[in-house]
Write a protein that holds these residues in place. Sequence first.
Motif, PDB file in Angstrom:
ATOM      1  N   GLU A  46       0.834  -1.207   0.000  1.00 29.84           N
ATOM      2  CA  GLU A  46       0.000   0.000   0.000  1.00 29.84           C
ATOM      3  C   GLU A  46       0.868   1.256   0.000  1.00 29.84           C
ATOM      4  O   GLU A  46       0.574   2.229  -0.709  1.00 29.84           O
ATOM      5  N   LEU A  49       2.309   1.868  -3.452  1.00 29.66           N
ATOM      6  CA  LEU A  49       1.279   2.412  -4.350  1.00 29.66           C
ATOM      7  C   LEU A  49       0.986   3.878  -4.041  1.00 29.66           C
ATOM      8  O   LEU A  49       0.818   4.694  -4.962  1.00 29.66           O
ATOM      9  N   ILE A  50       0.923   4.214  -2.778  1.00 29.42           N
ATOM     10  CA  ILE A  50       0.685   5.608  -2.373  1.00 29.42           C
ATOM     11  C   ILE A  50       1.790   6.504  -2.931  1.00 29.42           C
ATOM     12  O   ILE A  50       1.525   7.575  -3.487  1.00 29.42           O
ATOM     13  N   ALA A  52       3.999   5.918  -5.479  1.00 30.53           N
ATOM     14  CA  ALA A  52       4.025   5.969  -6.941  1.00 30.53           C
ATOM     15  C   ALA A  52       2.896   6.846  -7.465  1.00 30.53           C
ATOM     16  O   ALA A  52       3.093   7.678  -8.362  1.00 30.53           O
ATOM     17  N   ASP A  53       1.692   6.683  -6.912  1.00 31.95           N
ATOM     18  CA  ASP A  53       0.543   7.475  -7.345  1.00 31.95           C
ATOM     19  C   ASP A  53       0.749   8.962  -7.064  1.00 31.95           C
ATOM     20  O   ASP A  53       0.492   9.814  -7.916  1.00 31.95           O
ATOM     21  N   ALA A  54       1.230   9.284  -5.876  1.00 32.36           N
ATOM     22  CA  ALA A  54       1.442  10.689  -5.509  1.00 32.36           C
ATOM     23  C   ALA A  54       2.497  11.339  -6.400  1.00 32.36           C
ATOM     24  O   ALA A  54       2.305  12.463  -6.878  1.00 32.36           O
ATOM     25  N   TRP A  56       3.392  10.433  -9.412  1.00 29.10           N
ATOM     26  CA  TRP A  56       2.839  10.535 -10.763  1.00 29.10           C
ATOM     27  C   TRP A  56       1.898  11.735 -10.866  1.00 29.10           C
ATOM     28  O   TRP A  56       1.954  12.498 -11.813  1.00 29.10           O
ATOM     29  N   ARG A  57       1.031  11.896  -9.853  1.00 29.07           N
ATOM     30  CA  ARG A  57       0.099  13.029  -9.869  1.00 29.07           C
ATOM     31  C   ARG A  57       0.838  14.358  -9.799  1.00 29.07           C
ATOM     32  O   ARG A  57       0.453  15.328 -10.458  1.00 29.07           O
TER      33      ARG A  57
END
Length: 95
Positions: A46, A49-50, A52-54, A56-57
């Motif tokens: 988790e 993922l947090i 990588a997503d942050a 990327w955003r």
Amino acid sequence: MDVLAATNNKAKLREMREILAGFRVLSMADAGISAYIPETGGTFAENALIKADAAWRMLRGGGAGGAPAVAGAVADAAALDVAAQAGGFGPLAAL
């Protein structure tokens, strides 16, 4: 192909570059991102993922000042996971 590594840790960045040989792996600094991304997930997966997503955003949100053409973002989240330490280590240790 460029990939964003969602880390500020030089040792982790070196490992990601070794694992992803054949790709140009950019650090957050390379992409103009200087933020700290908190690891608030309940597991290492988790947290990765947090992160990588942050990252990327942030890259896509324009905060990086002319974002490079990057195909995706990768991250890892690892810490000592020692049950004998009464919960002092593990995925939530930094909270």
